[in-house]
Design a protein around this motif. Structure first.
Motif, PDB file in Angstrom:
ATOM      1  N   TYR A  22       9.760  -5.645  -0.668  1.00 28.91           N
ATOM      2  CA  TYR A  22       8.685  -5.388  -1.631  1.00 28.91           C
ATOM      3  C   TYR A  22       7.382  -6.133  -1.369  1.00 28.91           C
ATOM      4  O   TYR A  22       6.436  -5.992  -2.150  1.00 28.91           O
ATOM      5  N   HIS A  97       8.008   4.850  -4.228  1.00 32.09           N
ATOM      6  CA  HIS A  97       8.874   3.690  -3.997  1.00 32.09           C
ATOM      7  C   HIS A  97       8.221   2.806  -2.949  1.00 32.09           C
ATOM      8  O   HIS A  97       7.796   3.309  -1.899  1.00 32.09           O
ATOM      9  N   ILE A  98       8.160   1.531  -3.241  1.00 32.64           N
ATOM     10  CA  ILE A  98       7.517   0.578  -2.333  1.00 32.64           C
ATOM     11  C   ILE A  98       8.300   0.473  -1.025  1.00 32.64           C
ATOM     12  O   ILE A  98       7.731   0.482   0.066  1.00 32.64           O
ATOM     13  N   SER A  99       9.607   0.387  -1.156  1.00 34.26           N
ATOM     14  CA  SER A  99      10.463   0.264   0.034  1.00 34.26           C
ATOM     15  C   SER A  99      10.897   1.657   0.493  1.00 34.26           C
ATOM     16  O   SER A  99      10.808   2.631  -0.272  1.00 34.26           O
TER      17      SER A  99
END
Ligand code: DQA
Length: 143
Positions: A22, A97-99
């Protein structure tokens, strides 16, 4: 255009949460970045909650003419209630989604939200939120 940015459980811990996935930016940093990027091109509102019911309540107040950037975090993979709220209010949304959830555990590969999203952006970190905003700010997709 009213543009909402909604973040789900544990995203209040950005900056001190699994930085390999993240990054090191905080939720406040993320908001500053999005505000700087969007400027006065949209009326922005931010909301984060660790509680599914609170998120559903918040989403129920959105309108079809609004636009939404949604990172429902873990609730993405579990919440039929959030999907039903989104379907009910018909707000166009981009799932972020960040990841890269597809490079992670299999339980993160399933999203209850993607099928009714305008689009999905995964794995691009904070940049994903800016790209989602750009999508809505483009002629034809915003209000
Ligand atoms: C996340 C991915 C989810 O699987 C996880 O539960 C999160 C954050 C992301 O932004 O990469 O809390 O949505």
């Amino acid at each position: 255009m009213r543009l909402f940015v909604v973040n789900g459980p544990n995203l209040n811990l950005l900056g001190r949460r699994e930085s390999g996935f993240y990054g090191t930016f905080s939720l406040a940093d993320l908001e500053t970045k999005i505000r700087g990027h969007v400027g006065d091109r949209a009326e922005l509102a931010f909301f984060q909650s660790n509680n599914e019911g609170e998120i559903i309540g918040y989403l129920q107040n959105l309108k079809e003419s609004d636009r939404l950037i949604l990172n429902a975090a873990s609730l993405t993979h579990t919440s039929i209630g959030i999907r039903d709220a989104l379907a009910a209010v018909k707000v166009p949304f981009v799932e972020v989604h960040i990841s890269n959830v597809y490079a992670r555990e299999e339980f993160r590969h399933k999203s209850y939200l993607s099928a009714i999203a305008a689009g999905v952006i995964v794995g691009l970190g904070a940049e994903g939120y800016l790209l989602a905003a750009d999508y809505f700010l483009r002629a034809g997709t915003g209000q």
